[in-house]
Design a protein around this motif. Structure first.
Motif, PDB file in Angstrom:
ATOM      1  N   GLU A   1      15.428  -8.825  36.730  1.00  0.00           N
ATOM      2  CA  GLU A   1      16.206 -10.053  36.596  1.00  0.00           C
ATOM      3  C   GLU A   1      17.589  -9.884  37.217  1.00  0.00           C
ATOM      4  OE1 GLU A   1      14.720 -12.933  35.197  1.00  0.00           O
ATOM      5  OE2 GLU A   1      13.081 -11.548  35.563  1.00  0.00           O
ATOM      6  N   LEU A   2      18.168 -10.984  37.681  1.00  0.00           N
ATOM      7  CA  LEU A   2      19.517 -10.942  38.227  1.00  0.00           C
ATOM      8  C   LEU A   2      20.515 -10.505  37.152  1.00  0.00           C
ATOM      9  CD1 LEU A   2      19.654 -14.262  40.320  1.00  0.00           C
ATOM     10  CD2 LEU A   2      19.754 -11.945  41.235  1.00  0.00           C
ATOM     11  N   PRO A   3      21.578  -9.789  37.531  1.00  0.00           N
ATOM     12  CA  PRO A   3      22.583  -9.347  36.558  1.00  0.00           C
ATOM     13  C   PRO A   3      23.296 -10.500  35.853  1.00  0.00           C
ATOM     14  CG  PRO A   3      22.752  -8.080  38.588  1.00  0.00           C
ATOM     15  CD  PRO A   3      21.811  -9.214  38.868  1.00  0.00           C
TER      16      PRO A   3
ATOM     17  N   VAL B   1      33.767 -16.779  42.541  1.00  0.00           N
ATOM     18  CA  VAL B   1      33.089 -16.988  41.261  1.00  0.00           C
ATOM     19  C   VAL B   1      32.058 -15.897  41.023  1.00  0.00           C
ATOM     20  CG1 VAL B   1      31.479 -18.490  40.023  1.00  0.00           C
ATOM     21  CG2 VAL B   1      33.463 -19.484  41.165  1.00  0.00           C
ATOM     22  N   ILE B   2      31.227 -15.640  42.032  1.00  0.00           N
ATOM     23  CA  ILE B   2      30.180 -14.619  41.893  1.00  0.00           C
ATOM     24  C   ILE B   2      30.799 -13.241  41.650  1.00  0.00           C
ATOM     25  CG2 ILE B   2      28.237 -13.481  43.015  1.00  0.00           C
ATOM     26  CD1 ILE B   2      27.903 -15.973  44.744  1.00  0.00           C
ATOM     27  N   LYS B   3      31.850 -12.960  42.403  1.00  0.00           N
ATOM     28  CA  LYS B   3      32.493 -11.644  42.324  1.00  0.00           C
ATOM     29  C   LYS B   3      33.099 -11.382  40.952  1.00  0.00           C
ATOM     30  CE  LYS B   3      36.057  -8.871  44.638  1.00  0.00           C
ATOM     31  NZ  LYS B   3      37.111  -8.883  45.683  1.00  0.00           N
TER      32      LYS B   3
ATOM     33  N   SER C   1      26.650 -12.928  32.294  1.00  0.00           N
ATOM     34  CA  SER C   1      27.215 -14.278  32.248  1.00  0.00           C
ATOM     35  C   SER C   1      26.201 -15.316  32.705  1.00  0.00           C
ATOM     36  CB  SER C   1      28.458 -14.357  33.146  1.00  0.00           C
ATOM     37  OG  SER C   1      29.444 -13.452  32.749  1.00  0.00           O
ATOM     38  N   SER C   2      26.477 -16.568  32.345  1.00  0.00           N
ATOM     39  CA  SER C   2      25.616 -17.671  32.789  1.00  0.00           C
ATOM     40  C   SER C   2      26.367 -18.531  33.800  1.00  0.00           C
ATOM     41  CB  SER C   2      25.172 -18.524  31.601  1.00  0.00           C
ATOM     42  OG  SER C   2      26.282 -19.062  30.915  1.00  0.00           O
TER      43      SER C   2
ATOM     44  N   ALA D   1      22.715 -15.490  47.965  1.00  0.00           N
ATOM     45  CA  ALA D   1      24.093 -14.993  47.972  1.00  0.00           C
ATOM     46  C   ALA D   1      24.422 -14.293  46.659  1.00  0.00           C
ATOM     47  CB  ALA D   1      25.071 -16.149  48.216  1.00  0.00           C
ATOM     48  N   VAL D   2      23.965 -14.856  45.543  1.00  0.00           N
ATOM     49  CA  VAL D   2      24.191 -14.225  44.236  1.00  0.00           C
ATOM     50  C   VAL D   2      23.515 -12.860  44.185  1.00  0.00           C
ATOM     51  CG1 VAL D   2      23.699 -14.366  41.773  1.00  0.00           C
ATOM     52  CG2 VAL D   2      24.505 -16.395  42.987  1.00  0.00           C
TER      53      VAL D   2
END
Length: 240
Positions: A61-63, A174-176, A182-183, A229-230
């Motif tokens: 899953e994505l972090p 934002v991503i960084k 987080s959501s 990108a995420v």
């Protein structure tokens, strides 16, 4: 070892499509996302009984938990977004009625569509070896979408006017800056984009309007670009 019992459509797939038999191994995921290697102990038309051989400890899953809100697009574009978005790691999908959405669904059609969307998400999650199956919500009104925003740690809106003006750093920031776990809610419009009043309403609720690079992306491309990108920023770069 604890027993795992599979029922429903997956039984048909294991027994009739895959033609598996006792002793064969399959990978299973619990509701909490933990993955286990399992051995088939018995099969019937109603259920498949397995035993856990090993808990793998693997997490795909994505972090950060990324949720996609999409203005209803035309045709089968949302099916494409759900299928590919699941492969890219989205945690959930929320279709909503935007002012420029051409598609309008009554309750009966929306229910039938959602059943298909859920099936697509499940199959895509299995194909891509996800630990969890993304949720696909019912079709929201724009007001319902606005009311959901406080449930997320951060919300960004892909806005083509921001791209036209050359803004391309806010999304990256934002991503960084988002910590693991987080959501993030990412909101995308239908083919015609958002009206100015919709953008203002989203901003008033704390959403950040941002561009996704110098090119204008199609309605079905933008969510996939953003998810990629995420993944790049949270998995590939942080893994260096």
């Amino acid at each position: 070892m604890p027993a795992v019992i599979i029922k429903g459509e997956d039984v048909h797939h294991i027994v009739n499509v895959m033609r598996m038999s006792s002793g064969d191994h399959v990978m299973c995921c619990a509701k909490d996302g933990h993955e286990a290697e399992c051995r088939i102990e018995s099969l019937s038309k109603e259920e498949v009984v397995l035993s856990v051989v090993d808990w793998t400890g693997k997490n795909r899953e994505l972090p950060i938990r990324v949720h996609i809100a999409n203005g209803l697009p035309k045709g089968d574009k949302l099916e494409w977004i759900i299928q590919k978005g699941t492969e890219l790691g989205a945690s959930s999908f929320f279709p909503f009625e935007a002012s420029r959405s051409v598609v309008k669904l009554d309750h009966k059609k929306a229910k039938k569509k959602r059943e298909r969307w859920l099936k697509i998400a499940k199959e895509a999650a299995e194909q891509s070896h996800r630990n969890k199956i993304p949720e696909v919500g019912g079709v929201l009104t724009f007001k319902g979408l606005l009311e959901s925003l406080p449930s997320f740690d951060k919300c960004v809106v892909a806005y083509e006017e921001s791209s036209k003006q050359g803004e391309n750093s806010q999304f990256q920031s934002v991503i960084k800056d988002l910590p693991e776990g987080s959501s993030l809610l990412m909101v995308f419009g239908p083919e015609g984009g958002f009206s100015e009043s919709e953008i203002e309403a989203l901003k008033e609720k704390g959403a950040l309007a941002c561009g996704l690079g110098p090119r204008i992306l199609r309605a079905e491309t933008a969510p996939l670009y953003a998810l990629a990108a995420v993944s790049y920023h949270t998995e590939l770069l942080r893994g260096e």
